[in-house]
Scaffold this active site. Structure first.
Site, PDB file in Angstrom:
ATOM      1  N   GLU A 263       0.843  -1.198   0.000  1.00  0.00           N
ATOM      2  CA  GLU A 263       0.000   0.000   0.000  1.00  0.00           C
ATOM      3  C   GLU A 263       0.878   1.247   0.000  1.00  0.00           C
ATOM      4  O   GLU A 263       1.842   1.350   0.756  1.00  0.00           O
ATOM      5  CB  GLU A 263      -0.891  -0.006   1.251  1.00  0.00           C
ATOM      6  CG  GLU A 263      -1.792   1.209   1.381  1.00  0.00           C
ATOM      7  CD  GLU A 263      -2.564   1.244   2.691  1.00  0.00           C
ATOM      8  OE1 GLU A 263      -3.472   2.076   2.817  1.00  0.00           O
ATOM      9  OE2 GLU A 263      -2.252   0.435   3.589  1.00  0.00           O
ATOM     10  N   LYS A 337      -9.616   2.432  -2.873  1.00  0.00           N
ATOM     11  CA  LYS A 337     -10.089   1.951  -1.578  1.00  0.00           C
ATOM     12  C   LYS A 337     -11.436   2.575  -1.231  1.00  0.00           C
ATOM     13  O   LYS A 337     -11.623   3.791  -1.358  1.00  0.00           O
ATOM     14  CB  LYS A 337      -9.057   2.280  -0.494  1.00  0.00           C
ATOM     15  CG  LYS A 337      -9.390   1.725   0.876  1.00  0.00           C
ATOM     16  CD  LYS A 337      -8.290   2.044   1.890  1.00  0.00           C
ATOM     17  CE  LYS A 337      -8.613   1.454   3.258  1.00  0.00           C
ATOM     18  NZ  LYS A 337      -7.587   1.795   4.264  1.00  0.00           N
ATOM     19  N   CYS A 390      -5.591  -2.793   2.690  1.00  0.00           N
ATOM     20  CA  CYS A 390      -5.355  -2.699   4.126  1.00  0.00           C
ATOM     21  C   CYS A 390      -6.559  -3.172   4.938  1.00  0.00           C
ATOM     22  O   CYS A 390      -6.988  -4.313   4.859  1.00  0.00           O
ATOM     23  CB  CYS A 390      -4.947  -1.265   4.471  1.00  0.00           C
ATOM     24  SG  CYS A 390      -4.239  -1.064   6.131  1.00  0.00           S
TER      25      CYS A 390
END
Length: 516
Positions: A263, A337, A390
């Site tokens: 990430e 995301k 994540c």
């Protein structure tokens, strides 16, 4: 007061079953203690208080890693992190309190003639499933460490293929309740039936594993650069960052490779929507530089950011994204995301909180914007790929596009914030998603724990925390969609409903026997 203290200690004991300690038998004993304490409560208020204090102890210990995040933020004192741990735990404890109150009211309230141990544990397990799901959904949700995750290394976890992680949590409460009943109401006949039912359910889950499907026999290289949060955004560190990524990515071989970076591995924007051509050219040059690291037939999946602009002049938001790129630096696909972290990626009520001196834990004054949710991208070399960045991977039932099932999930993450406890807990939750969905999960993180997880949730390869290195492996095959993958979180609710119906049925049977 002493019973509240016992409840707090029971919560601490139950938290020892999670990683990095992994003493899962203590989780069972801790919940058995909670259920005994609630069953023995003399009033609804007392039952609620015991459930709440259990939750305070449970979450304070299990979420201690939250405090570490504040040590990387110069705008806020480090001690504020421990206040955050306690405040979060005080809120999260309301969910165990609700489960305890519901179970006591309908299963242990002697004044209403409802005091029955078997009915109590059935209702407690059902209530726990519902309240644990609520915890994952309310106020953007915080699904970290559902009880079932403590059993990821046991055969008990196989149950997740059928009723998901929240269902495994409910089954754990049932098992803990059996232990409680051995002490409080030793009616072994009923316990034997519950034990047989649990064993049968686990066996059914085990035999629903399925055979692996066809998948490309593809080399995968996962890079873990061991770049700490204290360095990641430091001015002038980009060159060292690139040098380490280049070295760990290795040389292209005869076979095409799938190369995976963490990430936000690239901290400058790989795309910039501002109208000024200068910014667009900067992003293009950065993409070309990244492309030169990989081989001519390789595919790179890397975390990065995009600057967004509504007026074409000023950056108004950003995206935390995964970019699929080739050796020319061309973007072949992008995932943004969707499930953002409050205070980490955006500051709620920014005009008010910023005046109080609060800021985001991640550097920068521009908040991130959210993407549309789970997506599957069709990419060269690998085919259908799903993405979860994540923290998104912790949300059971929300990690795959059900209309377009991928062959594997890529989970780039930055666990450098979260001390020694956060990374292994995060890894365990990623393993539960693999088990639930019947899909491999590949993880790349800056400081660990990077891993290759197969479709049964088994850890095939990993790199230790705070270690620079790379994993070379073959892409694991997927399995047919599990029952949970097909129906999602409907199934734990069906399980909870079944437990409630059994509890009601047992009450009516008991009432009819008394009437004879």
């Amino acid at each position: 007061m002493k019973f509240l203290g016992f409840s707090f200690v029971a919560g601490l004991v139950a938290a020892l079953g999670f990683e990095p300690l992994g003493f899962w038998p203590l989780t069972i004993l801790g919940f058995a203690g909670l259920m005994w304490l609630v069953f023995a409560a003399s009033s609804l208020r007392s039952a609620l208080a015991r459930g709440w204090w259990f939750g305070v102890g449970h979450f304070t210990l299990g979420l201690n890693w939250i405090a570490t995040a504040f040590t990387y933020q110069s705008a806020m004192p480090a001690w504020l992190g421990w206040i955050a741990v306690v405040l979060v735990s005080l809120y999260l404890a309301t969910y165990p309190a609700m489960a305890a109150g519901l179970a006591w009211r309908w299963g242990a309230d002697g004044a209403r003639g409802r005091r029955d141990g078997m009915r109590f544990i059935l209702l407690f397990a059902a209530a726990w499933i519902i309240t644990e799901w609520l915890r994952s959904a309310m106020f953007t949700g915080f699904a970290w460490n559902p009880v079932g995750v403590a059993f990821v290394d046991t055969r008990f976890a196989d149950f997740a293929r059928v009723i998901g992680t929240y269902g495994v949590s409910g089954a754990t409460l049932l098992f803990s309740g059996m232990i409680m009943l051995l002490v409080a109401e030793p009616r072994r006949k009923r316990l034997i039936w519950v034990g047989v039912a649990l064993a049968g359910a686990v066996m059914i889950a085990h035999f629903t594993r399925g055979e692996p499907l066809a998948a490309p026999d593809l080399p995968v290289r996962i890079v873990q650069p061991n770049i700490g949060q204290q360095d990641k955004w430091r001015e002038g560190f980009e060159e060292r960052n690139f040098a380490r990524l280049r070295r760990l990515s290795g040389q292209a071989g005869e076979e095409p490779r799938l190369l995976l970076w963490p990430e936000a591995a690239v901290t400058d924007p790989l795309q910039d929507e501002r109208a000024n051509p200068y910014y667009g050219r900067q992003a293009e040059q950065l993409r070309e530089r990244v492309g030169r690291i990989i081989g001519p037939r390789d595919l790179l999946l890397t975390g990065g950011i995009t600057f967004q602009s509504k007026n074409g002049v000023k950056v108004t938001s950003a995206t935390n994204s995964v970019f699929a790129m080739d050796h020319r630096g061309r973007i072949l696909g992008r995932y943004d995301k969707a499930h953002l972290v409050p205070y980490g990626e955006y500051l709620p009520a920014r005009p008010i909180l910023s005046r109080l001196g609060l800021s985001r834990l991640a550097p920068g004054s521009v908040d991130f914007g959210s993407g549309p949710g789970p997506r599957t991208l069709a990419l060269p070399l690998v085919g259908e790929v799903g993405f979860q960045v994540c923290y998104e991977i912790i949300f059971s039932g929300h990690v795959v596009d059900p209309a377009n099932r991928p062959a594997f999930i890529f989970n780039p993450s930055n666990d450098a914030w979260f001390g020694a406890w956060g990374p292994p807990q995060h890894l365990a939750q990623a393993r539960m998603r693999a088990l639930e969905e019947g899909l491999p999960v590949l993880r790349s993180t800056p400081t660990g724990i990077s891993a290759v997880i197969d479709a049964d949730g088994r850890l095939l390869h990993s790199l230790p925390w705070r270690t620079a290195g790379a994993i070379d492996a073959r892409l694991p095959p997927p399995k047919p969609p599990t029952l949970f993958a097909q129906m999602g979180n409907v199934l734990p609710f069906v399980f909870a409903l079944l437990l409630i119906l059994i509890a009601i049925g047992s009450e009516r049977i008991a009432a009819s026997r008394k009437g004879r």
